[in-house]
Structure formats: structure tokens, C-alpha cells
Enzyme design. Structure first.
Site, mmCIF file in Angstrom:
data_model
loop_
_atom_site.group_PDB
_atom_site.id
_atom_site.type_symbol
_atom_site.label_atom_id
_atom_site.label_comp_id
_atom_site.label_asym_id
_atom_site.label_seq_id
_atom_site.Cartn_x
_atom_site.Cartn_y
_atom_site.Cartn_z
ATOM 1 N N HIS A 1 17.868 -59.440 3.002
ATOM 2 C CA HIS A 1 18.452 -58.216 2.425
ATOM 3 C C HIS A 1 17.314 -57.598 1.371
ATOM 4 C CE1 HIS A 1 21.955 -55.941 0.605
ATOM 5 N NE2 HIS A 1 21.223 -55.938 -0.428
ATOM 6 N N GLU A 2 16.814 -58.445 0.420
ATOM 7 C CA GLU A 2 15.949 -57.820 -0.564
ATOM 8 C C GLU A 2 14.709 -57.346 0.159
ATOM 9 O OE1 GLU A 2 17.445 -57.561 -3.280
ATOM 10 O OE2 GLU A 2 19.051 -59.094 -2.729
ATOM 11 N N GLU B 1 22.666 -49.706 -0.430
ATOM 12 C CA GLU B 1 23.292 -51.179 -0.095
ATOM 13 C C GLU B 1 24.154 -51.152 1.030
ATOM 14 O OE1 GLU B 1 22.295 -53.365 -1.874
ATOM 15 O OE2 GLU B 1 21.567 -52.670 -3.468
HETATM 16 N N1 0A1 Z 1 20.387 -54.373 -5.786
HETATM 17 C C1 0A1 Z 1 20.599 -55.911 -5.722
HETATM 18 C C2 0A1 Z 1 21.645 -56.284 -6.468
HETATM 19 C C3 0A1 Z 1 21.645 -56.102 -7.903
HETATM 20 C C4 0A1 Z 1 22.494 -55.116 -8.497
HETATM 21 C C5 0A1 Z 1 22.754 -55.047 -9.682
HETATM 22 C C6 0A1 Z 1 22.216 -55.616 -10.346
HETATM 23 O O1 0A1 Z 1 22.373 -55.626 -11.624
HETATM 24 C C7 0A1 Z 1 23.707 -54.822 -12.259
HETATM 25 C C8 0A1 Z 1 21.399 -56.795 -10.113
HETATM 26 C C9 0A1 Z 1 21.176 -56.865 -8.825
HETATM 27 C C10 0A1 Z 1 20.920 -56.169 -4.306
HETATM 28 O O2 0A1 Z 1 21.532 -55.474 -3.396
HETATM 29 O O3 0A1 Z 1 20.292 -57.282 -3.860
HETATM 30 ZN ZN ZN Z 2 21.071 -54.626 -2.019
#
Ligand code: 0A1
Ligand code: ZN
Length: 853
Positions: free
Chosen positions: A294-295, A317
Site C-alpha cells: 500500500h505505502e 486512498e
Molecule cells: N496515508 C497513510 C495513513 C496515515 C493517515 C493519516 C495519518 O495521520 C493522520 C498517518 C498515516 C496511509 O494511507 O497509509
Molecule cells: Zn494510504
């Protein structure tokens, strides 16, 4: 963007108010002088005023910053510090802004911005954490290249992009790809790496590293393999290559979420990357593989193409979850992945969509964006993409994606941009489909069947209940995958996608000499609730014969649910025909063990509560719990003769390998051990516990023992064996609560909060205990109200330290209106108590207010 409500009310932000920033950021240079309590951050930012800007105000976000100095083009300036940032008079020509600020990473328990975890410096900037590092236009549509110099005594100092100069006491990094500030990252500390390399399709050599605390380097190999597989998969399936010389992953113990896709420097909650057979379960391995993917996939869907504003969060997302699900399906089993995802969707997204927190995948307003990292944005966002792909077909889907990457590389985009590439490649009008992004709520799909001796007609009706702020729902486009079977279980009509666009619509199948058995919503082709009146006999037939594995499982799940409802509302015994069908399916060696394990795993007690609620009965958590126990006991007795043999037959020999095949076998083996324990007094489980050489078998044996109220010795031994391993101890803490008797669950959780190894500041540990309580349906909703009271008490305490994790956990209360008046009264008291807390965070305030309304 200010709301017109009273001055004390938190500000609300609206999608309709979007205005671009009045300046472009040409370049960013940052210097960090690290010190735990007094880090200095020096910024040098080149701003270019935009001609004809709608909002020419020079406003930089900034929170919890001590401003030391500010200059424009080398001359000192005196900016006006205002709520949430600063304003300054600036030249009308391009200029260089310089500032120096001081921050205190050691005092940062919110884990947002620059903070410390076990002596290591670490950042989390999504969504709005960069403003706690320096003054900056902290919004995703402001993209720039970054040069970073880190000065400190830490042996390893990392940031985004490619490494530059480094020497005693400093390290420099340069990220050539323009990015928004939320993708900024910095890590510094005593770290060791697990290195590897990858050659991209076009021959670029990339250095890969997983950075961990000394001692954890033996837990990196699996994550590294997952990373390389992800890189290859994205090249092969989406034609996307990696674009820097280095890809770094860092594991950190204190982290609010699972992981973060910072450009070239992904930061992971250590629970989502560290893995070894002795300390991680099969489920951990699968999750780690998925999160690494995913990342990594975010590098294109999120980083190279990002979001214009946070209302568009599902643009990155939803698509990235969809891509990681495709990856897992390819690496493991497609039907098993689909079934697991639907279980998860129904457990987490459906309650959200049907309750006070309902919001569209693209919300139109928020107070605190951190509260919108939800199952709706992520998982429903992915479902929407699955539907889109099904409607346009695979070829058009990949063509549209190629266009998306070509057209929008380097841009900050909207859902409109996304849908436009589909309109441009397929010529389809996406206006109606867009409702999936703008409308909240789960559509219900009623189906009626008619057969006249030749033509079979399916008539569907769709409706969506009102959700907060959205009373009227127009019909959506729903792809309904249908197949027709004959009495022998053969397909007379293979899977066909019906495209429903009206509130009511009929579809006919001609030339059928016998009445077919329909298999509807195959592969769960749309995130809807299907309402179909049918007999247990037909469901049993589909459980035995459906050629679509998802619907085969679904038939079994419906039978299980109905059996449970009949037990609760009519005092009926579990249906013998169903028990028989289940038994024969479990014994069928021709079927994938993972699939059999899924069929055998019962619906959750919360799912039964929801089903009762939908049927107009107020759920009684104690009765639901008793029915679950009785059902498992009855099934164990019905299968008693074959359980020892089945247990032996499903045991996996040889060294532990965390692959899909082994995991599937172990899942089935453990489901059978659960039943066997109910009739052999835990003998087999105790043996398995003794012999186990991996965490999957050790933990499943311990869970089986605790479930039948044995296993105190094993639990103590487990504690002794693993007390120095934080991740394994999280499992131990969680299991104590989830295996407690309903009336004891809150007390057990309370005493664990007083345990020497409990740590309020570590989100994993807090979630292990309080998340397990919230997930213990009969314990959390116990009539005494002790579960509600304890969770509220601990959330109030946590809010002062970590608003983000507190607010997320408030969602445990979102289903409160399902229950009886007494319970509702008790929940209301607790929610009002939280809301009345002085200094309550904006995050928690928003969540609790929405849940109460
Ligand atoms: N974008 C990351 C997840 C993530 C989202 C918010 C955060 O802080 C509010 C931290 C990480 C993902 O989708 O993996
Ligand atoms: Zn993500």
C-alpha cells in the site's frame, strides 16, 4: 473559510470554499538542528506570487512553534502571529522567506509533527503535521522540491529523496520530485538497516533499506521481500516504476496509524513491518505484505499525483487500497481476499455508513481532517473503484489509468479529474456514477424473481436511507454480477454484469427450460445490502454448489446469521441441515483450506446485533453472546466424531513458511482446534501450545484455552517468555480482554491499564487493551455500563496526550442507538462526560458531537 457559527464553536471547512494558494513555492530548503527539547528549524522558501490570485493573502500555517526570527530577502520582518499561523506583508515580486523556529519533540505526545519515540526522532506530517515543524502553506496543493540538512549527533539521519553530502554531525538530502508538505519526513536515531537492491524495468538500480532499532534486524527479511514484490507488481500491472535512487522504510514503535507513504522514506508502525515466525502470526504476515505494498503504491497514487485538498482524500486512498487488494489477490488467493475484505467492510464501513458518523467517500465539510481517515474513505473508496472497473471493463480501466498518470503527473487533483479520464477514454457519462463519491449511506437492494416457463426475470429496487445532512438519495449506478445455476449446480448463464441505473429495474434471461437458481451480487460486485427472500434449502444448495466462491461463502454466512437470529428470537436450536452442510464442506479436501476456514468462522456478535436491529428487534448483547456459545458448542458436538481426525489431517508439518498455502491450512486447523477444545477439555490445545515453534500456533492454542477458561498457566508462561517483546506483549494484553467473560471484560481491561507494562503514550498498547474491550461485544455492551464508563474514562485521559488516537477510538460508541433505552442512557452520560471535559481536543470534540447527534 470561516464558519458563521459562534466564536467558541470549532471552525468548519467546506469543499465549496476551495481557493488556490496565492503563491507558488519554487523551492524549500530546511536545516534541522536536533535537540530533544529544543530543536531549531531554519527554513528558506522561495515564493512566487500568482497573478490574479483569488486569495492574495500571505498566510503560513504554524502551530506550537516558537518564532525566533523571520526575514524576507535577507531583511528582518515582523509577521503577525494569528490563530493557526502567521500573516505578513510581502513584495509583489518573487521573494525568499526565511525563518527560524524552535520546537520541542520530546514533549510531543500527539505524535504529529516532529516527535520522539524511544530516543529516536520521527515525523508524521499527514494530514496537517508539517505546520508543527515550521511556518509553511501546509496544504496538499502546494508542491515543491525540498533540500534538507540535518545536524545532530545521531548515527543515522534520514529524510526524503536522494542522499547528498554527509559527514560528522550532519546529513543532507535532496528530493527532486515536487511534493506537498504532508509527504515530508525526517528520522534520526540509533538505527540499523536491512539492505537490499532492486533494478527497475528500465534498468535503474535502487538501494533499498529497512531501518530498525538494534535487535530487530532479524525481523526485516519478510518486509523486504514484500517490498520487492510490490515494486515488480506495480511495473507489471500498472507500468509504474520507482523514481529515486533510494527507498527507505523505518520502523517506529509509537505511531498513530499503520504506516505513512512519505516520499522515499516510508515510516511504519513497527507492528506493520517487523515480522518473524516466532513473534508474528500468519495474519500479521499477510497484513505486513499488504501495508508495505500500500505505502509503496502510494508513490504513484498519492505522491506523484496527489490530492488538491483533503476533501479529495479518497482519490489517493481509495485507489491505493484498491491496488493493494489487487496485489494481495495476485500474491495469495483472489476469493479469500475478496471474502476477507467484505467481512471487514461490513464490520467497519457499514456501521459507519448507517450511523451518526456517515459521510460520503468525498466529504463536503469537516472540522478535523484527521477524523476522516475512515473505512468510508479507504475501503468504500476502494469499492467504488472496483465498481468502476467492472462497469468499464479491464481494458478501458487500464487505459484510463495510463491517461491519469500521463495527464496528471506532478499535479494535485480532484475526483472530477479522476472521473474525467474515464469519460475521455470510454465516452461514458460519469455524472450518475459520481453519486458514489458524493452520497453517504449503503444502498439496500431488494430483489424479486419471476419465471414463466421460459423467461426468468429479476426485478431490483434500490433505496438508501437518509444520512446526516443528506435526506434525499437519488438512484445510483449499481453493477450487479449475476449467474444462473440449474438444479445440478451447473451454470446455465455465466456471470453477467447487470447495470442498474433506475430506482426500480427488471432484467430478463430468455430461453430457460427450467427455473434457475440465481446467484446474485457475485464477488460482491457493489457495496450494498442485498435483500432476497429465499429458503434455507436454496441457501444450502448455493453453499454446496455456487460456482462463484464469494457467493458460496455468502450463502453459508446468511445461513449462519439466520440460525443465530432464530436461536435468539425464537429459542430455536441450530438447524440440523445447516450443521450437516457445514460439516460436509469442512470435510471436503478438494476445497481450499483457507476458504473452508472462512466458512467455518462465525459471524461476529456485532454483525448479529446489526441484523437484529435491521429486523426491528432491539439486540440483547448477552443473548447474542449466549447464542454464539451455544452454536459453537452444538457444532462441536455434531462434529465430535470427526474433529480429532480433521485436526490431525489439517496439521501443517515441516518448518513454518508464512505463505498463503500454509496460512490457509493453519487457519482451518485453528478453527477446528477451537471446536475440538470444546469437547476435549483443551487437551489438544495444551499439547499444541507446548509443541508450537511459531506464534500462529502458540497464540491460537492459547486463545482456544482461554476461551474455555483454561490456560491460566500457559498465559503466565507466555507472559514470561515474551515480556520483553513489545509487539508480542500487545497480543497478550489484547487476548486477556477479548477472552474475558462478558461481565469481567471491563474489570480485566481496567486492571491491565494499571499493569507495569501498560503505557498510555504508546498507541499500540492502548489499542491492544481498549480496542479489545470495544471489540468485545458482550463485554463492552454489558448491562452494567462498566464497559462504556471505562472506555470514556480512558479516552478522557488519553485525549490530553494524543487527540488523534482518542478521536478514532470514539467510534466504538457509534452504534449506541441500536441498543435498549437503559444502555442508550448510560452511553449518553459517558459521551456527555467526554464532551464536558475541559480542554477537550478539536478531534475528540467533533467525533463525540457527531455521535451524540
Ligand atoms: N496515508 C497513510 C495513513 C496515515 C493517515 C493519516 C495519518 O495521520 C493522520 C498517518 C498515516 C496511509 O494511507 O497509509
Ligand atoms: Zn494510504
Amino acid at each position: 473559510m470561516k464558519d458563521a457559527s459562534p466564536a467558541t464553536a470549532p471552525e468548519t471547512f467546506y469543499l465549496k470554499d476551495y481557493k488556490p494558494f496565492g503563491f507558488e513555492v519554487e523551492s524549500v530548503e530546511l536545516i534541522f538542528r536536533l535537540a530533544p527539547e529544543a530543536t531549531r528549524v531554519l527554513s528558506k522558501i522561495r515564493f512566487v506570487p500568482r497573478e490574479g490570485a483569488a486569495d492574495p493573502r500571505f498566510f503560513l500555517h504554524g502551530e506550537e512553534l516558537e518564532l525566533i526570527s523571520a526575514q524576507i530577502d535577507g531583511e528582518p520582518v515582523a509577521p503577525r502571529l494569528i490563530d493557526g499561523g502567521l500573516e505578513c506583508d510581502v513584495p509583489s515580486e518573487p521573494f525568499t522567506w526565511e525563518s527560524e523556529v524552535q520546537i520541542n519533540p520530546a514533549a510531543n505526545t500527539a505524535l504529529e509533527g516532529l516527535y520522539m519515540s524511544n530516543g529516536m526522532y520521527c515525523t508524521q506530517c499527514e494530514a496537517e503535521g508539517f505546520r508543527k515543524i515550521t511556518f509553511y502553506p501546509d496544504r496538499p496543493d502546494v508542491m515543491s522540491t525540498f533540500k534538507v540538512r540535518i545536524e545532530g549527533t545521531e548515527p543515522v539521519m534520514l529524510s526524503n529523496g536522494n542522499p547528498g553530502d554527509s559527514g560528522a554531525g550532519f546529513a543532507e538530502w535532496h528530493d527532486p520530485w515536487p511534493k506537498p508538505a504532508y509527504l515530508f519526513a525526517l528520522v534520526a536515531g540509533e538505527l540499523v538497516n536491512h539492505p537490499d537492491r532492486f533494478t527497475t524495468a528500465s534498468g535503474k538500480d535502487v538501494e533499498l533499506n529497512i531501518w530498525v532499532r538494534p535487535g530487530d534486524e532479524t525481523k526485516c527479511a519478510f518486509g523486504m521481500e514484500a517490498l520487492k514484490k510490490s515494486m515488480t507488481w506495480d511495473e507489471e500491472v500498472y507500468g509504474r516504476e520507482y523514481d529515486l535512487d533510494v527507498f527507505n522504510i523505518v520502523a517506529v514503535d509509537d505511531f498513530n496509524m499503520g504506516a505513512m507513504e512519505n516520499k522515499g522514506l516510508n515510516i511504519f508502525n513497527s507492528s506493520c513491518v517487523l515480522a518473524s515466525p516466532e513473534t508474528s502470526t500468519d495474519m500479521n504476515f499477510e497484513r505486513i505484505e499488504a501495508i508495505i505494498a500500500h505505502e509503496y503504491f502510494h508513490n504513484w497514487t498519492g505522491n506523484r499525483i496527489t490530492c488538491r485538498d483533503w476533501f479529495q482524500l479518497c482519490l489517493k486512498e481509495g485507489l491505493t487500497v484498491y491496488r493493494d487488494a489487487q496485489f494481495t489477490a495476485d500474491m495469495r488467493s483472489e476469493p479469500v481476499k475478496r471474502i476477507s475484505d467484505v467481512i471487514d467492510l461490513r464490520a467497519r464501513q457499514f456501521p459507519e455508513d448507517g450511523g451518526p458518523l456517515a459521510h460520503p467517500p468525498r466529504p463536503e465539510e469537516f472540522q478535523e481532517i484527521n477524523n476522516f481517515y475512515t473505512a468510508t474513505v479507504y475501503e468504500k473508496g476502494a469499492e467504488v473503484i472496483g465498481m468502476l472497473k467492472r462497469l468499464v471493463g479491464d481494458e478501458a480501466y487500464y487505459k484510463a489509468l495510463d491517461l491519469y498518470f500521463d495527464r496528471h503527473d506532478g499535479q494535485a487533483c480532484t475526483i472530477e479529474d479522476w472521473l474525467e479520464v474515464f469519460e475521455d477514454t470510454t465516452g461514458r457519462d460519469m455524472a450518475q456514477f459520481k453519486r458514489w463519491y458524493s452520497d453517504a449511506g449503503t444502498p439496500r437492494l431488494k430483489v424479486a424473481e419471476e419465471y414463466d416457463g421460459e423467461t426468468f426475470t429479476l426485478t431490483f429496487q434500490q433505496s438508501t436511507a437518509p444520512t446526516p445532512g443528506q435526506d434525499i438519495k437519488e438512484p445510483r449506478v449499481i453493477p450487479i454480477a449475476v449467474g444462473l445455476l440449474n438444479d445440478a449446480g451447473e451454470e446455465v448463464v455465466p456471470t453477467t454484469v447487470l447495470e442498474m441505473t433506475e430506482a426500480e429495474q427488471s432484467f430478463t434471461f430468455e430461453g430457460l427450460s427450467e427455473r434457475p437458481v440465481p446467484s446474485i451480487l457475485r464477488e460482491f460486485s457493489a457495496p450494498v445490502v442485498l435483500e432476497r427472500e429465499t429458503s434455507a434449502a436454496e441457501r444450502t444448495f448455493l453453499l454446496a454448489h455456487d460456482t462463484d466462491p464469494f457467493n458460496r461463502w455468502e450463502a453459508g454466512r446468511a445461513l449462519a446469521r439466520e440460525a443465530r437470529l432464530a436461536m435468539i428470537t425464537e429459542g430455536a436450536a441450530p438447524d440440523a441441515a445447516y450443521l450437516e452442510a457445514l460439516t460436509s464442506l469442512v470435510r471436503d479436501d478438494a476445497l481450499d483450506p483457507a476458504f473452508r476456514a472462512l466458512v467455518l468462522s462465525p459471524p461476529s456478535q456485532s454483525e448479529i446485533a446489526q441484523a437484529l436491529h435491521e429486523a426491528g428487534t432491539t439486540p440483547d448483547p448477552a443473548a447474542i453472546h449466549d447464542a454464539a456459545e451455544t452454536f459453537s458448542q452444538t457444532l462441536a458436538q455434531a462434529m465430535a466424531d470427526s474433529l480429532p481426525r480433521l485436526y490431525a489431517a489439517t496439521t501443517v508439518d515441516g518448518p513454518y513458511v508464512p505463505d498463503a498455502e500454509g496460512a490457509g491450512k493453519r487457519a482451518l486447523n485453528s478453527a477446528i482446534l477451537g471446536l475440538l477444545s470444546r469437547i476435549d477439555g483443551g487437551e489438544a490445545a495444551a499439547k499444541q501450545y507446548e509443541a508450537a515453534d511459531n506464534m500462529t500456533l502458540q497464540l491460537s492454542a492459547l486463545a482456544c484455552l482461554l476461551r474455555i477458561e483454561k490456560g491460566a498457566d500457559q498465559s503466565a508462561a507466555f507472559f514470561e517468555q515474551w515480556k520483553d517483546d513489545r509487539l508480542v506483549m500487545d497480543k497478550w494484553f489484547g487476548l486477556q480482554v477479548s477472552m474475558a467473560r462478558p461481565e469481567a471484560a471491563a474489570d480485566v481491561a481496567r486492571s491491565l491499564c494499571d499493569h507495569a507494562l501498560f503505557d498510555m503514550k504508546n498507541p499500540n498498547r492502548f489499542r491492544a487493551v481498549m480496542g479489545a474491550l470495544a471489540g468485545h461485544h458482550a463485554g463492552f455492551h454489558h448491562a452494567s455500563g462498566a464497559g462504556y464508563a471505562l472506555l470514556a474514562e480512558k479516552l478522557i485521559a488519553l485525549d490530553a496526550l494524543n487527540p488523534q488516537t482518542t478521536a478514532r477510538m470514539c467510534a466504538a460508541f457509534q452504534t449506541w442507538k441500536r441498543y435498549d433505552d437503559d444502555r442508550q442512557g448510560k452511553v449518553r452520560v459517558e459521551l456527555e462526560r467526554i464532551l464536558a471535559t475541559e480542554g477537550l481536543s478539536r478531534d475528540t470534540n467533533e467525533m463525540v458531537s457527531r455521535i451524540l447527534n
